[in-house]
Design a protein around this motif. Structure first.
Motif, mmCIF file in Angstrom:
data_model
loop_
_atom_site.group_PDB
_atom_site.id
_atom_site.type_symbol
_atom_site.label_atom_id
_atom_site.label_comp_id
_atom_site.label_asym_id
_atom_site.label_seq_id
_atom_site.Cartn_x
_atom_site.Cartn_y
_atom_site.Cartn_z
ATOM 1 N N LEU A 93 0.850 -1.363 -0.103
ATOM 2 C CA LEU A 93 0.026 0.020 -0.023
ATOM 3 C C LEU A 93 1.019 1.264 0.020
ATOM 4 O O LEU A 93 1.911 1.338 0.512
ATOM 5 N N ASP A 94 0.354 2.280 -0.567
ATOM 6 C CA ASP A 94 1.095 3.572 -0.748
ATOM 7 C C ASP A 94 0.791 4.150 0.886
ATOM 8 O O ASP A 94 -0.224 3.826 1.516
ATOM 9 N N ASP A 95 1.404 5.288 1.102
ATOM 10 C CA ASP A 95 1.224 5.668 2.772
ATOM 11 C C ASP A 95 -0.335 6.158 2.960
ATOM 12 O O ASP A 95 -0.773 6.352 4.048
ATOM 13 N N ALA B 68 -5.276 5.816 5.864
ATOM 14 C CA ALA B 68 -6.727 5.819 5.852
ATOM 15 C C ALA B 68 -7.254 4.554 6.362
ATOM 16 O O ALA B 68 -8.119 4.613 7.279
ATOM 17 N N ARG B 69 -6.688 3.461 5.914
ATOM 18 C CA ARG B 69 -7.120 2.023 6.765
ATOM 19 C C ARG B 69 -6.843 1.980 8.046
ATOM 20 O O ARG B 69 -7.666 1.728 8.862
ATOM 21 N N GLY C 46 5.161 -2.722 4.257
ATOM 22 C CA GLY C 46 5.618 -2.088 2.963
ATOM 23 C C GLY C 46 6.410 -0.649 3.670
ATOM 24 O O GLY C 46 5.846 0.033 4.641
ATOM 25 N N ASP C 47 6.964 0.397 2.639
ATOM 26 C CA ASP C 47 7.595 1.617 2.937
ATOM 27 C C ASP C 47 6.360 2.584 3.176
ATOM 28 O O ASP C 47 6.318 3.412 4.017
ATOM 29 N N GLY C 48 5.319 2.249 2.528
ATOM 30 C CA GLY C 48 4.021 3.407 2.534
ATOM 31 C C GLY C 48 3.395 3.067 4.080
ATOM 32 O O GLY C 48 3.091 3.879 4.789
#
Length: 262
Positions: free
Chosen positions: A113-115, A120-121, A148-150
């Motif tokens: 996922l992106d950050d 949001a989640r 992940g990084d995000g």
């Protein structure tokens, strides 16, 4: 004289939600019997695989609130517990693709996922779980312990107290590492994974006693295999003799200065 830093045993039940209620009840009984009460955490999935929304199940909400009132810590455990990136367009990062394929059965939700999406989640999960239990959540733990990084960027913004992965527990707001060592867990997806996890648990019972903090994590699928339940029981029994069943929140408690008395 009591030890300055008594050894701790941190236990948790993963993938808690309406769909896993029966298995979670069974696992909770086992942990309570071996740990002398509700001295463990639960990792709550808000909407497991998009099919079991906690927000719509008032009966399970009441059960979670009851468990929390008894002292069981509640962590937010992703949102769907399903890796939409791997199941959709796929990961662009080579390491992420390897982890998605070999370390989880499509459940590393926060790996790709992106950050913005991750945050949001996290915030939606935090709001839901805290509304249900009526108190602050213990922290956030990504499904399959994969970030992940995000997700790591988002975690620093989400105002959770704690997080953990396979190898450590840390303060989610400062990144300070609070405990190190491999988590002892089991796998039920295949005979090979089951055998491997049984072997590791046996090694862990012999080798991890020197750790200040030992972590044990169980999953609803564990109840499907008697060999896993026997190993879980043996592992809990072994470490309960040398490590005090404790709360994750204790790891953030300020250290008492040497020589201080109460």
């Amino acid at each position: 004289m009591a030890p300055r830093h008594p050894k701790r045993l941190l236990a948790s039940i993963h993938d808690v939600g309406p769909a896993s209620e029966r298995a979670v009840l069974q696992l909770a009984d086992i942990l309570e019997a071996r740990l002398g009460g509700p001295n463990f955490a639960m990792l709550v999935v808000p909407d497991h695989w998009g099919h079991h929304p906690l927000a719509r199940d008032k009966a399970f909400q009441a059960r979670l609130r009851h468990w929390s009132d008894r002292g069981i810590e509640m962590f937010v455990h992703g949102w769907f517990h399903k890796d939409m990136v791997a199941l959709g367009s796929g990961h662009t990062n080579v390491a992420a693709r390897f982890k998605a394929r070999h370390m989880t059965a499509g459940e590393g939700e926060f790996l790709g996922l992106d950050d913005t999406t991750a945050l949001a989640r996290m915030l939606e999960g935090k709001a839901l779980v805290e509304d249900v239990i009526g108190r602050e959540s213990a922290g956030f733990i990504a499904p399959a312990w994969l970030y992940g990084d995000g997700a790591r960027t988002a975690l620093r913004k989400a105002r959770f107290a704690l997080s953990e992965d396979h190898w450590r527990v840390w303060d989610a707001s400062t990144d300070q590492v609070l405990a190190k060592g491999p988590v002892i867990t089991w796998a039920s997806r295949s005979a090979m994974r089951t055998a491997s996890s049984l072997a590791f648990a046996g090694i862990a019972r012999a080798a991890l006693g020197a750790l200040d903090t030992v972590r044990i994590a169980v999953h609803p699928g564990d109840v499907t295999r008697p060999s896993l339940l026997a190993s879980i029981d043996a592992t809990l029994s072994r470490f309960a003799r040398t490590h005090r069943p404790a709360r994750y929140g204790e790891l953030r408690a300020p250290a008492r200065p040497v020589g201080m008395t109460v």
